[in-house]
Design an enzyme around this catalytic site. Structure first.
Site, short mmCIF file in Angstrom:
data_model
loop_
_atom_site.label_atom_id
_atom_site.label_comp_id
_atom_site.label_asym_id
_atom_site.label_seq_id
_atom_site.Cartn_x
_atom_site.Cartn_y
_atom_site.Cartn_z
N ALA A 19 0.86 -1.18 0.00
CA ALA A 19 0.00 0.00 0.00
C ALA A 19 0.89 1.23 0.00
CB ALA A 19 -0.93 -0.01 1.21
N THR A 20 1.51 1.48 -1.15
CA THR A 20 2.49 2.55 -1.26
C THR A 20 1.93 3.71 -2.08
OG1 THR A 20 4.24 0.89 -1.19
CG2 THR A 20 4.87 3.09 -1.89
N THR A 21 2.18 4.93 -1.62
CA THR A 21 1.70 6.13 -2.27
C THR A 21 2.86 7.10 -2.48
OG1 THR A 21 -0.43 5.90 -1.16
CG2 THR A 21 0.07 8.04 -2.11
#
Length: 226
Positions: free
Chosen positions: A83-85
């Site tokens: 869950a990388t932004t």
């Protein structure tokens, strides 16, 4: 910089491509293969000044191998659902910010009264190729996140970054080389079809000719860009 391994590996890949007058999918594939090879041989969980990623003598060896057209394949790496932004900002005055945040695989624990979840990087094989138990107690965990700022004459000329676990490196190297080396416009360099070498499989987005990517790997063509 350490403890991130991403920058060290991207620097290695870009140094291989540095002598190419034009960088195309075939050059990317060969550079990725040698980077994956050197990562398996030399990668240490927490690189620092005392434990450099790769010695100059070994770097020269790989430069020669790349010039001679060498390629290698490695073992498959497990897929990661993280869950990388990422966000990149560059304004007219030259102020730059490149920020990547992640929950990793997430550990399910929320910090009381703060509202965010602690991450869990131990389960990502790309960060722990020899197993999570190889980390010495008290050492900082590595990361493949790569918020990046490219400088020209000391001033920011490109700000970039991405999510994608072990695909972060390959995506960013292709954007950087296409834009700064090949001279493609940033939008063109970003939206161009990409490749990613995963063990003995070379993944290719639509728009690339599989015959031009032939090598000691299986070419897997994707139905759509990702």
């Amino acid at each position: 910089p350490p403890p991130a391994a991403s920058g060290l590996l991207m620097d290695f890949t870009l140094s291989l491509l540095n002598e190419c007058p034009h960088v195309g999918p075939n050059e990317f594939a060969r550079a990725f293969s040698l980077t994956n090879e050197v990562r398996q041989r030399y990668f240490c969980n927490t690189p620092d000044d005392k434990n450099p990623f790769i010695l100059k003598s070994s770097m020269d060896e790989y430069q020669t191998a790349f010039r001679n057209g060498s390629v290698v394949t490695g073992k498959p790496e497990s897929a990661s659902r993280g869950a990388t932004t990422h966000i990149s900002v560059l304004d007219g005055a030259g102020n730059a910010a490149s920020v990547t945040t992640t929950n990793g695989e997430s550990c399910g624990v929320m910090l009381p009264d703060v509202g965010f979840m602690l991450n869990n990087m131990l389960g990502e094989e790309d960060l722990n190729p020899e197993g999570f138990h190889t980390h010495e107690p008290g050492t900082r965990l590595p990361s493949m996140m790569a918020p990046s700022v490219a400088l020209r004459d000391g001033r920011p000329s490109l700000v970039t970054g991405s999510g994608g676990s072990n695909r972060i490196r390959s995506a960013l190297v292709q954007i950087i080389a296409r834009h700064l080396s090949n001279g493609e416009k940033l939008e063109e360099a970003t939206s161009a079809p990409r490749i990613h070498l995963e063990g003995d499989a070379l993944h290719a987005e639509p728009g690339l000719n599989p015959k031009e990517l032939a090598g000691p790997w299986e070419v897997k063509t994707w139905d759509e860009q990702n």
